[in-house]
Design a protein around this motif. Structure first.
Motif, PDB file in Angstrom:
ATOM      1  N   ASN A   1     146.000 -19.026  20.409  1.00 27.48           N
ATOM      2  CA  ASN A   1     145.109 -19.049  21.575  1.00 27.48           C
ATOM      3  C   ASN A   1     145.836 -19.547  22.822  1.00 27.48           C
ATOM      4  OD1 ASN A   1     141.621 -18.986  21.474  1.00 27.48           O
ATOM      5  ND2 ASN A   1     142.880 -18.220  19.815  1.00 27.48           N
ATOM      6  N   LYS A   2     146.704 -20.528  22.638  1.00 31.78           N
ATOM      7  CA  LYS A   2     147.501 -21.048  23.769  1.00 31.78           C
ATOM      8  C   LYS A   2     148.397 -19.928  24.316  1.00 31.78           C
ATOM      9  CE  LYS A   2     150.724 -24.894  24.661  1.00 31.78           C
ATOM     10  NZ  LYS A   2     152.084 -24.307  24.676  1.00 31.78           N
ATOM     11  N   ASN A   3     149.048 -19.211  23.412  1.00 28.85           N
ATOM     12  CA  ASN A   3     149.940 -18.122  23.829  1.00 28.85           C
ATOM     13  C   ASN A   3     149.175 -16.996  24.517  1.00 28.85           C
ATOM     14  OD1 ASN A   3     152.031 -19.549  22.726  1.00 28.85           O
ATOM     15  ND2 ASN A   3     152.197 -18.320  20.855  1.00 28.85           N
ATOM     16  N   VAL A   4     148.007 -16.669  23.950  1.00 27.25           N
ATOM     17  CA  VAL A   4     147.204 -15.562  24.479  1.00 27.25           C
ATOM     18  C   VAL A   4     146.828 -15.817  25.942  1.00 27.25           C
ATOM     19  CG1 VAL A   4     144.865 -14.591  24.355  1.00 27.25           C
ATOM     20  CG2 VAL A   4     146.297 -14.644  22.304  1.00 27.25           C
ATOM     21  N   LYS A   5     146.454 -17.034  26.257  1.00 26.96           N
ATOM     22  CA  LYS A   5     146.019 -17.356  27.630  1.00 26.96           C
ATOM     23  C   LYS A   5     147.110 -17.016  28.632  1.00 26.96           C
ATOM     24  CE  LYS A   5     142.289 -20.522  26.879  1.00 26.96           C
ATOM     25  NZ  LYS A   5     142.309 -21.178  25.575  1.00 26.96           N
ATOM     26  N   ASP A   6     148.349 -17.401  28.338  1.00 35.31           N
ATOM     27  CA  ASP A   6     149.441 -17.157  29.289  1.00 35.31           C
ATOM     28  C   ASP A   6     149.843 -15.686  29.328  1.00 35.31           C
ATOM     29  OD1 ASP A   6     149.247 -19.853  29.604  1.00 35.31           O
ATOM     30  OD2 ASP A   6     151.404 -20.238  29.485  1.00 35.31           O
ATOM     31  N   ILE A   7     149.754 -15.018  28.184  1.00 39.07           N
ATOM     32  CA  ILE A   7     150.129 -13.597  28.155  1.00 39.07           C
ATOM     33  C   ILE A   7     149.111 -12.754  28.919  1.00 39.07           C
ATOM     34  CG2 ILE A   7     150.482 -11.587  26.650  1.00 39.07           C
ATOM     35  CD1 ILE A   7     151.725 -13.557  24.606  1.00 39.07           C
TER      36      ILE A   7
ATOM     37  N   LEU B   1     149.824 -13.076  32.538  1.00 32.66           N
ATOM     38  CA  LEU B   1     150.969 -12.249  32.935  1.00 32.66           C
ATOM     39  C   LEU B   1     150.540 -10.793  33.112  1.00 32.66           C
ATOM     40  CD1 LEU B   1     154.107 -11.563  33.128  1.00 32.66           C
ATOM     41  CD2 LEU B   1     153.945 -11.125  30.674  1.00 32.66           C
ATOM     42  N   LEU B   2     149.822 -10.270  32.125  1.00 26.65           N
ATOM     43  CA  LEU B   2     149.423  -8.858  32.155  1.00 26.65           C
ATOM     44  C   LEU B   2     148.492  -8.575  33.334  1.00 26.65           C
ATOM     45  CD1 LEU B   2     148.828  -8.339  28.328  1.00 26.65           C
ATOM     46  CD2 LEU B   2     150.737  -7.434  29.670  1.00 26.65           C
ATOM     47  N   ASN B   3     147.560  -9.492  33.574  1.00 29.87           N
ATOM     48  CA  ASN B   3     146.621  -9.314  34.688  1.00 29.87           C
ATOM     49  C   ASN B   3     147.346  -9.203  36.028  1.00 29.87           C
ATOM     50  OD1 ASN B   3     144.301  -9.352  33.140  1.00 29.87           O
ATOM     51  ND2 ASN B   3     143.890 -11.524  33.435  1.00 29.87           N
ATOM     52  N   ASN B   4     148.521  -9.821  36.118  1.00 27.27           N
ATOM     53  CA  ASN B   4     149.212  -9.894  37.403  1.00 27.27           C
ATOM     54  C   ASN B   4     150.423  -8.973  37.512  1.00 27.27           C
ATOM     55  OD1 ASN B   4     147.513 -11.886  38.588  1.00 27.27           O
ATOM     56  ND2 ASN B   4     148.424 -13.389  37.215  1.00 27.27           N
ATOM     57  N   HIS B   5     150.687  -8.188  36.467  1.00 27.20           N
ATOM     58  CA  HIS B   5     151.901  -7.356  36.513  1.00 27.20           C
ATOM     59  C   HIS B   5     151.595  -5.932  36.993  1.00 27.20           C
ATOM     60  CE1 HIS B   5     155.732  -5.592  35.517  1.00 27.20           C
ATOM     61  NE2 HIS B   5     156.205  -6.808  35.280  1.00 27.20           N
ATOM     62  N   ASP B   6     152.402  -5.441  37.920  1.00 24.63           N
ATOM     63  CA  ASP B   6     152.165  -4.126  38.545  1.00 24.63           C
ATOM     64  C   ASP B   6     152.233  -2.960  37.563  1.00 24.63           C
ATOM     65  OD1 ASP B   6     151.819  -5.312  40.924  1.00 24.63           O
ATOM     66  OD2 ASP B   6     153.843  -4.911  41.692  1.00 24.63           O
TER      67      ASP B   6
ATOM     68  N   MET C   1     148.151   3.025  25.648  1.00 25.01           N
ATOM     69  CA  MET C   1     147.685   1.684  25.300  1.00 25.01           C
ATOM     70  C   MET C   1     148.670   0.998  24.343  1.00 25.01           C
ATOM     71  SD  MET C   1     144.166   0.475  23.452  1.00 25.01           S
ATOM     72  CE  MET C   1     143.151   0.595  24.910  1.00 25.01           C
ATOM     73  N   ILE C   2     148.908  -0.267  24.627  1.00 26.96           N
ATOM     74  CA  ILE C   2     149.771  -1.082  23.770  1.00 26.96           C
ATOM     75  C   ILE C   2     148.913  -2.206  23.212  1.00 26.96           C
ATOM     76  CG2 ILE C   2     151.742  -2.678  23.728  1.00 26.96           C
ATOM     77  CD1 ILE C   2     152.986  -1.044  25.971  1.00 26.96           C
ATOM     78  N   ARG C   3     149.079  -2.468  21.922  1.00 27.17           N
ATOM     79  CA  ARG C   3     148.338  -3.591  21.335  1.00 27.17           C
ATOM     80  C   ARG C   3     149.319  -4.679  20.909  1.00 27.17           C
ATOM     81  NH1 ARG C   3     145.480  -3.169  15.610  1.00 27.17           N
ATOM     82  NH2 ARG C   3     147.571  -3.848  15.029  1.00 27.17           N
ATOM     83  N   LEU C   4     149.020  -5.876  21.348  1.00 25.39           N
ATOM     84  CA  LEU C   4     149.837  -7.018  20.937  1.00 25.39           C
ATOM     85  C   LEU C   4     149.074  -7.830  19.909  1.00 25.39           C
ATOM     86  CD1 LEU C   4     150.904  -8.450  24.430  1.00 25.39           C
ATOM     87  CD2 LEU C   4     152.186  -6.849  22.979  1.00 25.39           C
ATOM     88  N   SER C   5     149.755  -8.258  18.872  1.00 26.79           N
ATOM     89  CA  SER C   5     149.215  -9.290  18.003  1.00 26.79           C
ATOM     90  C   SER C   5     150.077 -10.514  18.273  1.00 26.79           C
ATOM     91  CB  SER C   5     149.316  -8.868  16.537  1.00 26.79           C
ATOM     92  OG  SER C   5     149.027  -9.985  15.722  1.00 26.79           O
ATOM     93  N   VAL C   6     149.487 -11.487  18.941  1.00 25.73           N
ATOM     94  CA  VAL C   6     150.271 -12.629  19.401  1.00 25.73           C
ATOM     95  C   VAL C   6     150.487 -13.606  18.244  1.00 25.73           C
ATOM     96  CG1 VAL C   6     150.296 -14.557  21.031  1.00 25.73           C
ATOM     97  CG2 VAL C   6     149.388 -12.311  21.733  1.00 25.73           C
ATOM     98  N   GLY C   7     151.729 -14.036  18.084  1.00 20.97           N
ATOM     99  CA  GLY C   7     152.084 -14.955  17.003  1.00 20.97           C
ATOM    100  C   GLY C   7     152.127 -16.398  17.473  1.00 20.97           C
TER     101      GLY C   7
ATOM    102  N   THR D   1     155.303 -20.364  23.717  1.00 19.60           N
ATOM    103  CA  THR D   1     154.593 -19.627  24.765  1.00 19.60           C
ATOM    104  C   THR D   1     155.547 -19.058  25.821  1.00 19.60           C
ATOM    105  OG1 THR D   1     152.881 -21.310  24.478  1.00 19.60           O
ATOM    106  CG2 THR D   1     152.573 -19.763  26.280  1.00 19.60           C
ATOM    107  N   GLU D   2     156.402 -19.898  26.342  1.00 19.26           N
ATOM    108  CA  GLU D   2     157.321 -19.476  27.419  1.00 19.26           C
ATOM    109  C   GLU D   2     158.211 -18.324  26.977  1.00 19.26           C
ATOM    110  OE1 GLU D   2     160.017 -22.372  29.189  1.00 19.26           O
ATOM    111  OE2 GLU D   2     158.284 -23.694  29.477  1.00 19.26           O
ATOM    112  N   ASP D   3     158.701 -18.394  25.757  1.00 18.55           N
ATOM    113  CA  ASP D   3     159.589 -17.341  25.252  1.00 18.55           C
ATOM    114  C   ASP D   3     158.865 -16.004  25.178  1.00 18.55           C
ATOM    115  OD1 ASP D   3     161.638 -19.138  25.008  1.00 18.55           O
ATOM    116  OD2 ASP D   3     161.388 -19.457  22.854  1.00 18.55           O
ATOM    117  N   LEU D   4     157.624 -16.027  24.693  1.00 17.19           N
ATOM    118  CA  LEU D   4     156.869 -14.771  24.568  1.00 17.19           C
ATOM    119  C   LEU D   4     156.593 -14.175  25.944  1.00 17.19           C
ATOM    120  CD1 LEU D   4     154.236 -15.499  21.755  1.00 17.19           C
ATOM    121  CD2 LEU D   4     156.381 -14.233  21.572  1.00 17.19           C
ATOM    122  N   VAL D   5     156.173 -15.008  26.884  1.00 17.53           N
ATOM    123  CA  VAL D   5     155.855 -14.522  28.227  1.00 17.53           C
ATOM    124  C   VAL D   5     157.111 -13.938  28.878  1.00 17.53           C
ATOM    125  CG1 VAL D   5     155.150 -15.231  30.559  1.00 17.53           C
ATOM    126  CG2 VAL D   5     153.865 -16.043  28.569  1.00 17.53           C
ATOM    127  N   ALA D   6     158.229 -14.646  28.755  1.00 18.79           N
ATOM    128  CA  ALA D   6     159.477 -14.180  29.367  1.00 18.79           C
ATOM    129  C   ALA D   6     159.916 -12.843  28.769  1.00 18.79           C
ATOM    130  CB  ALA D   6     160.572 -15.228  29.184  1.00 18.79           C
TER     131      ALA D   6
END
Ligand code: PLP
Length: 380
Positions: free
Chosen positions: A254-260, A263-268, A356-362, A366-371
């Motif tokens: 859940n922590k990872n999902v929030k940051d991802i 990122l997606l909401n703000n990426h062009d 469409m891309i589906r992510l299953s977040v592990g 957090t920082e590593d996944l977002v980067a």
């Protein structure tokens, strides 16, 4: 007992015969009888019952607040056992973006046995009401669904079902009992692909069924023993072991999902992000009433399928694979993979775009996944 405690102390997972803190793997098919029909501990033959499986079944029963639990060799075996409650000519209402394997089992297998079905949008309960026929016996729902994360109101569906004497079945694979207990909202049966979050380590294929009452429990138990799609003792052990860490895994996810999602909401490069964290997600308020956390699945669209493939090629920490719910993050393209068995026309109508891309977040950092994801999106 709070959830994290129940994951450890629920059911009877201490071995009642030896006191072993974890139930051992009882790798046996049969059990010695003292006299004919005189069983020492109630065990006769391992299709019917095995102590390692019993430990798991008692645990999931407690976690889902049910009366009886049953473990199967896969999620599809569990779902099939539930469908076998029905008779020839009976009709099921199913959410339209149901898991591809469930769609296939209904349209290619159970249809040959005279079971009928309609796939409908279940986010609007009045639509369900309009689709009920005299033959309808069951409403089968995933909430949130896969991959569109559509939310259905479990309480409203259960109320409607009770008025019409129908069974409400919830596939709770995505939320797990850690975040959502459908039986508390009036559902009759919960099913799981325990292959996903419950197992959580991409090392066991398994399914679970939990019922809200003894009568349904006996009927499922009879089907389990009669048709034999049981989970073996090794896998029952692995699954019980996985469940113990479900809570801490889901908290990190859940922590990872929030940051991802941010990122997606703000990426062009991202056309659209689908996740109930977003304020405009349909039925978000209902999700927050019936669940205490967010799904670890995020769907998003890039402009086309070629761009989607590009993103996948450039991620290093998101493994290209089907399935979901494990410690490692996975990435997939539903239209080419999990949902390929649904005809393109239906897929598009449902809103499963080719890009469409589906992510299953592990549970990685957090920082590593977002980067990693940001880097991949920057390449397209
Ligand atoms: C994976 C999955 C299933 C099928 O489970 P298996 O363990 O693969 O047989 C059913 N429902 C949902 C929501 C799933 O994700």
């Amino acid at each position: 007992m709070n959830k994290k405690t129940l994951l450890i102390h629920g059911g009877k997972t201490t071995d009642e015969f030896t006191g072993a803190v974890t139930t051992p793997i009882y790798q046996t098919s049969t059990y010695e009888q003292d006299e004919i029909g005189e069983l020492r501990q109630g065990y006769e033959y391992s299709r019917t019952a095995n102590p390692t499986r019993t430990a798991l079944e008692s645990l999931i029963t407690d976690l889902e607040h049910g009366t009886s639990g049953y473990a199967f060799g896969s999620g599809m075996a569990a779902i099939s056992a539930v469908i076998m409650l029905l008779d020839k000519g009976d009709h099921i209402l199913v959410n339209s973006d149901v898991y591809g394997g469930t769609y296939r089992a209904l349209t290619k297998v159970f249809t040959r046995f005279g079971i009928e079905f309609d796939f409908i949008n279940t986010t609007d309960v009045s639509k369900i009401k309009d689709s009920i026929k005299p033959e309808t016996k069951m409403i089968f729902i995933e909430t949130p669904s896969n991959p569109l994360l559509q939310i259905t109101d479990i309480q409203a569906v259960s109320n409607l079902a009770k008025q019409h004497d129908l069974l409400t079945v919830i596939d709770n694979t995505f939320m797990t009992p850690y975040f959502q207990n459908p039986l508390d909202f009036g559902a009759d049966i919960v099913v799981h692909s325990a292959t996903k979050y419950l197992g959580g380590h991409s090392d066991v294929v398994s399914g679970l069924v939990v019922t809200a009452n003894e009568d349904l429990g006996e009927r499922i138990g009879f089907i389990q023993n009669s048709t034999g799609g049981i989970l073996g003792p090794q896998d029952s052990y692995l699954l019980t072991r996985g469940i113990k860490t479900l809570g801490i895994r889901l908290e990190q996810i859940n922590k990872n999902v929030k940051d991802i999602v941010q990122l997606l909401n703000n990426h062009d490069a991202v056309v659209k992000t689908i996740h109930p964290l977003n304020e405009d997600h349909v039925n978000r308020d209902i999700h927050l009433q019936q669940a205490s956390g967010y799904p670890g699945i995020i769907s998003f669209e890039v402009s086309d399928v070629e761009k989607a493939k590009e993103v996948i090629r450039h991620t290093k920490l998101f493994t290209l694979a089907e399935s979901l719910g494990a410690v490692e993050s996975l990435i997939s393209v539903p239209s080419l993979m999990t949902h390929a068995s649904i005809p393109a026309e239906i897929r598009h109508k449902e809103g499963i775009a080719d890009g469409m891309i589906r992510l299953s977040v592990g549970i990685e950092d957090t920082e590593d996944l977002v980067a990693d994801l940001e880097h991949a999106l920057n390449q397209i």
